[in-house]
Write a protein that holds these residues in place. Structure first.
Motif, mmCIF file in Angstrom:
data_model
loop_
_atom_site.group_PDB
_atom_site.id
_atom_site.type_symbol
_atom_site.label_atom_id
_atom_site.label_comp_id
_atom_site.label_asym_id
_atom_site.label_seq_id
_atom_site.Cartn_x
_atom_site.Cartn_y
_atom_site.Cartn_z
ATOM 1 N N THR A 115 0.837 -1.200 0.000
ATOM 2 C CA THR A 115 0.000 0.000 0.000
ATOM 3 C C THR A 115 0.869 1.246 0.000
ATOM 4 N N GLN A 133 -8.347 8.077 10.475
ATOM 5 C CA GLN A 133 -7.982 7.761 9.087
ATOM 6 C C GLN A 133 -9.211 7.864 8.214
ATOM 7 N N GLY A 134 -9.082 7.479 6.942
ATOM 8 C CA GLY A 134 -10.158 7.714 5.990
ATOM 9 C C GLY A 134 -11.452 6.995 6.324
ATOM 10 N N ARG A 135 -11.346 5.733 6.717
ATOM 11 C CA ARG A 135 -12.565 4.951 6.929
ATOM 12 C C ARG A 135 -13.363 5.449 8.123
ATOM 13 N N GLU A 147 -15.442 8.029 6.662
ATOM 14 C CA GLU A 147 -16.529 7.385 5.897
ATOM 15 C C GLU A 147 -17.636 6.902 6.827
ATOM 16 N N PHE A 170 -13.870 2.467 -3.050
ATOM 17 C CA PHE A 170 -12.777 1.706 -2.445
ATOM 18 C C PHE A 170 -13.404 0.681 -1.506
ATOM 19 N N THR A 172 -13.163 -0.107 1.678
ATOM 20 C CA THR A 172 -13.705 0.332 2.978
ATOM 21 C C THR A 172 -14.950 1.203 2.779
ATOM 22 N N THR A 218 -14.342 9.384 -6.442
ATOM 23 C CA THR A 218 -13.064 9.029 -5.827
ATOM 24 C C THR A 218 -11.913 9.515 -6.702
ATOM 25 N N ASN A 237 -8.865 4.654 -7.158
ATOM 26 C CA ASN A 237 -7.923 3.626 -6.697
ATOM 27 C C ASN A 237 -8.284 2.238 -7.229
ATOM 28 N N ASP A 256 -14.119 11.507 -2.446
ATOM 29 C CA ASP A 256 -13.182 10.705 -1.673
ATOM 30 C C ASP A 256 -11.822 11.209 -2.159
ATOM 31 N N CYS A 312 -8.600 11.112 -1.160
ATOM 32 C CA CYS A 312 -7.312 10.562 -0.714
ATOM 33 C C CYS A 312 -6.112 10.999 -1.561
ATOM 34 N N ARG A 313 -6.271 10.988 -2.879
ATOM 35 C CA ARG A 313 -5.140 11.276 -3.758
ATOM 36 C C ARG A 313 -5.433 12.499 -4.625
ATOM 37 N N SER A 332 -8.263 10.325 3.554
ATOM 38 C CA SER A 332 -7.252 9.592 4.305
ATOM 39 C C SER A 332 -5.944 10.344 4.124
ATOM 40 N N LYS A 340 -3.218 9.521 5.052
ATOM 41 C CA LYS A 340 -2.139 8.556 4.897
ATOM 42 C C LYS A 340 -1.686 8.465 3.442
ATOM 43 N N LYS A 341 -2.431 9.123 2.562
ATOM 44 C CA LYS A 341 -2.030 9.165 1.150
ATOM 45 C C LYS A 341 -1.458 10.561 0.878
ATOM 46 N N ARG A 383 -1.999 -5.020 -7.381
ATOM 47 C CA ARG A 383 -1.541 -3.640 -7.259
ATOM 48 C C ARG A 383 -0.179 -3.593 -6.598
HETATM 49 N N1 F0G Z 1 -10.692 5.726 -0.040
HETATM 50 C C1 F0G Z 1 -9.713 5.357 -0.867
HETATM 51 C C2 F0G Z 1 -9.802 5.712 -2.320
HETATM 52 C C3 F0G Z 1 -8.609 4.652 -0.372
HETATM 53 O O1 F0G Z 1 -7.643 4.313 -1.209
HETATM 54 C C4 F0G Z 1 -8.553 4.340 1.004
HETATM 55 C C5 F0G Z 1 -7.450 3.578 1.563
HETATM 56 C C6 F0G Z 1 -9.591 4.760 1.843
HETATM 57 C C7 F0G Z 1 -10.647 5.451 1.283
HETATM 58 C C8 F0G Z 1 -9.622 4.453 3.324
HETATM 59 O O2 F0G Z 1 -8.658 5.181 4.000
HETATM 60 O O3 F0G Z 1 -7.128 3.427 4.946
HETATM 61 O O4 F0G Z 1 -7.140 5.748 5.837
HETATM 62 O O5 F0G Z 1 -9.037 4.240 6.278
HETATM 63 N N2 F0G Z 1 -6.683 2.927 0.836
HETATM 64 C C9 F0G Z 1 -5.527 2.177 1.269
HETATM 65 C C10 F0G Z 1 -4.964 1.457 0.096
HETATM 66 C C11 F0G Z 1 -5.745 1.306 2.458
HETATM 67 O O6 F0G Z 1 -4.096 0.600 0.299
HETATM 68 O O7 F0G Z 1 -5.341 1.760 -1.034
HETATM 69 P P1 F0G Z 1 -7.950 4.611 5.338
#
Ligand code: F0G
Length: 458
Positions: free
Chosen positions: A51, A100-102, A105, A125, A127, A183, A187, A216, A218-219, A256, A258-259, A406
Motif C-alpha cells: 500500500t 484515518q479515511g474509513r 466514511e 474503495f 472500505t 473518488t 484507486n 473521496d 485521498c489522492r 485519508s 495517509k495518502k 496492485r
Molecule cells: N478511499 C480510498 C480511495 C482509499 O484508497 C482508502 C485507503 C480509503 C478510502 C480508506 O482510508 O485506509 O485511511 O481508512 N486505501 C488504502 C490502500 C488502504 O491501500 O489503497 P484509510
C-alpha cells in the motif's frame, strides 16, 4: 530544460535497513500466513508495495512541526493550523479530524445514509463500499466503460459515467440517493484520474436532483497534477489552484491523510453544511475523540498539515507520477501487461492476461501476488475476486470485473534501484507463469474478507 532525468526532489536524511530472506523462509511465512500476504510480518518483506497508505517517508519539516505540536485536549493550536491548511486547500468550511479515511466514511455515512438507499461512485474503495453496505445501503460503481478495460487508453479513466449516474437516480428515485461520491484518483479502477470537466458534469446532475456531492479525496494532489498534464486549459495552473477548483465543485469530502497528506496516520471529513457537520461531530465524540483532535495526537495534526502543503509541490508531483510510470514501463518490458495508462500511486498488473489458465474462481491475482513474494520478497496486493467477488445465496461467487495485482509505491521511500529490482522479480514470475496455479479460500470473514482470509493452493 537541459536535462531529462527527473530526480527525487529530496536527499535522504535518515535510513532504515531492509533485509533479504531465503526462499525457505518465505515459503514458511506463506504457509503460516495461509497464503494471505496481509499475514506476513513486515520483516519478512524486502520491498513492500502492499500500500501507499501511511507507508511514506516524512520530511524534516514534518518532523520539525511535530516537535512543536500542541497536545491540548481541547482547542489545540495544532488543530487550528490543520483546519486552516485544509480550508485553504479545499475551500470547505467545516473540518473534522479523524484517525484515518474509513473513520471519516463511517461517520459521514452514519449521518447521511439509510437502509435501502443507493450511493453511486465512480468506483468505491473497499472500505467505502463496506461502510455503505454496513448501513444497509447499496454501493454502486458507475465508472466510464473505458475504466473497466485494463488495456484501454483514456486520459481520465476514473471519470464517472454521467449518463449512468442520471439513469441510476431515475431508476431508484431521488429520495433513495443520499449522496453521490467521486473518488480521486480512482484507486480500485487502477489509480486513474478524474477530469474537472467530468466532476463538473456530475455536479450538474447532482444540482438537478438536489443531491450532495462528496469527493473521496485521498489522492487529490496526484489527481490535480494529472489534470495539469492532461486536461486542456490547465497546463499553466498550479496543482493547488487545480485542487481548489476540484473541491469547489463538491459539498464535502472524506480524506485519508495517509495518502496525499504524506502522514503515517490521519484523515478528515470536511463539508459546507453546518447541520451535517454538527451531527458528524456528535458521532466523532462518541468514538474518535473531541472535535479538535478526532483520534489524533496534536503532532499528527501537524504532520498532516505540513504534508498536505508538501503534496501539492510541483517538483514532488512530477517525480511522483514519473516514478510510478517508470515501474509500469519496466513491468511491461518484463512481459506483464499493466493497466494503461499507469495510475498515480500504483501499477496494476493484469493477472487475467498473464495467467489465462487460472480461472477467476481460482483467484489468479492472488496467485500472482503470492508468486511475487515467493520469488523475490516483493509484496503487492490482490485487487480482484478475493477483494470484490460477490458471494451468492447458493455459495457460488460472481467474479470481480478485473483481476489485478496492485504494486503501490510508498511516497518518497524507495529509490530507482529498488524499482529495478522489483522489475527483475516481475520478469522472473513471467518466465514461470505456466507453473503458477490458483488458490481456494478455506476461511473468510463476512466483510472485507481479503484482510484475514486463509487460502490453500489448488
Ligand atoms: N478511499 C480510498 C480511495 C482509499 O484508497 C482508502 C485507503 C480509503 C478510502 C480508506 O482510508 O485506509 O485511511 O481508512 N486505501 C488504502 C490502500 C488502504 O491501500 O489503497 P484509510
Amino acid at each position: 530544460m537541459p536535462f531529462r532525468t527527473i530526480i527525487e526532489p529530496f536527499r535522504i536524511h535518515s535510513t532504515q535497513a531492509i533485509q533479504h530472506t531465503t526462499p525457505e523462509q518465505r515459503e514458511a511465512a506463506l504457509v503460516r500466513a495461509g497464503y494471505n500476504l496481509f499475514g506476513l510480518h513486515g520483516d519478512e518483506v524486502l520491498i513492500d508495495l502492499l500500500t501507499d497508505s501511511g507507508t511514506g517517508t516524512m520530511s524534516s519539516r514534518q518532523w520539525a512541526a511535530m516537535m512543536d505540536a500542541d497536545e491540548s485536549y481541547a482547542g489545540s493550536r495544532s488543530f487550528y493550523r490543520f483546519q486552516d491548511v485544509i480550508s485553504g486547500i479545499t475551500g470547505l468550511k467545516e473540518v473534522i479530524p479523524t484517525h484515518q479515511g474509513r473513520a471519516a466514511e463511517r461517520i459521514l455515512f452514519s449521518v447521511l445514509v439509510k437502509p435501502g438507499q443507493v450511493v453511486p461512485n465512480n468506483t468505491h474503495f473497499d472500505t467505502t463500499r463496506a461502510n455503505i453496505e454496513y448501513c444497509g445501503a447499496e454501493a454502486r460503481d458507475i465508472v466510464i466503460p473505458e475504466g473497466r478495460v485494463p488495456a484501454a487508453k483514456h486520459p481520465f479513466k476514473g471519470n464517472t459515467d454521467v449518463a449512468a449516474l442520471e439513469a441510476t437516480i431515475k431508476e431508484v428515485g431521488r429520495e433513495r440517493v443520499p449522496l453521490v461520491m467521486v473518488t480521486v484518483t480512482n484507486n480500485s479502477g487502477g489509480g486513474q484520474p478524474v477530469s474537472i470537466a467530468n466532476v463538473r458534469a456530475v455536479r450538474a446532475v447532482c444540482d438537478r436532483y438536489g443531491i450532495p456531492l462528496y469527493l473521496d479525496a485521498c489522492r487529490f494532489a496526484e489527481n490535480a497534477y494529472f489534470i495539469k498534464l492532461r486536461e486542456p486549459g490547465y497546463a499553466d495552473k498550479t496543482p493547488r489552484a487545480i485542487a481548489r477548483e476540484l473541491f469547489a465543485l463538491a459539498d464535502g469530502c472524506t480524506m485519508s491523510a495517509k495518502k496525499d497528506g504524506l502522514a503515517n496516520i490521519g484523515g478528515f471529513l470536511a463539508m459546507n453544511d453546518p447541520d451535517v457537520a454538527r451531527q458528524c461531530r456528535n458521532l466523532l465524540i462518541l468514538t474518535e475523540g473531541f472535535p479538535t483532535y478526532g483520534g489524533l495526537a496534536g503532532y499528527d495534526l501537524e504532520a498532516v498539515a505540513t504534508g498536505l502543503e508538501e503534496a501539492l509541490d510541483e517538483d514532488y508531483l512530477k517525480y511522483r507520477l514519473r516514478s510510478t510510470a517508470y515501474l509500469a514501463e519496466k513491468a511491461e518490458q518484463a512481459g506483464v501487461p499493466v493497466v494503461q495508462p499507469p495510475g498515480g500511486h500504483a501499477v496494476y498488473l493484469d493477472a487475467r492476461a498473464l495467467l489465462p489458465r487460472v480461472p477467476p474462481a481460482h483467484y489468479p491475482a492472488q496467485a500472482l501476488a503470492v508468486e511475487l513474494y515467493r520469488v523475490g520478497g516483493v509484496r503487492g496486493v490482490e485487487i480482484g475476486s478475493v477483494m470484490f467477488g460477490r458471494r451468492q445465496a447458493d455459495g457460488r461467487e460472481t467474479p470481480a470485473p478485473l483481476e489485478l495485482v496492485r504494486l503501490a509505491v510508498p511516497r518518497r521511500t524507495y529509490t530507482q534501484s529498488h524499482i529495478d529490482y522489483v522489475a527483475e522479480v516481475i520478469a522472473e514470475v513471467a518466465r514461470r507463469k505456466d507453473r503458477v496455479t490458483g488458490y481456494r479460500i478455506v476461511e473468510q470473514a463476512p466483510w472485507l474478507r481479503h484482510f484475514t482470509a486463509r487460502f490453500e493452493p489448488i
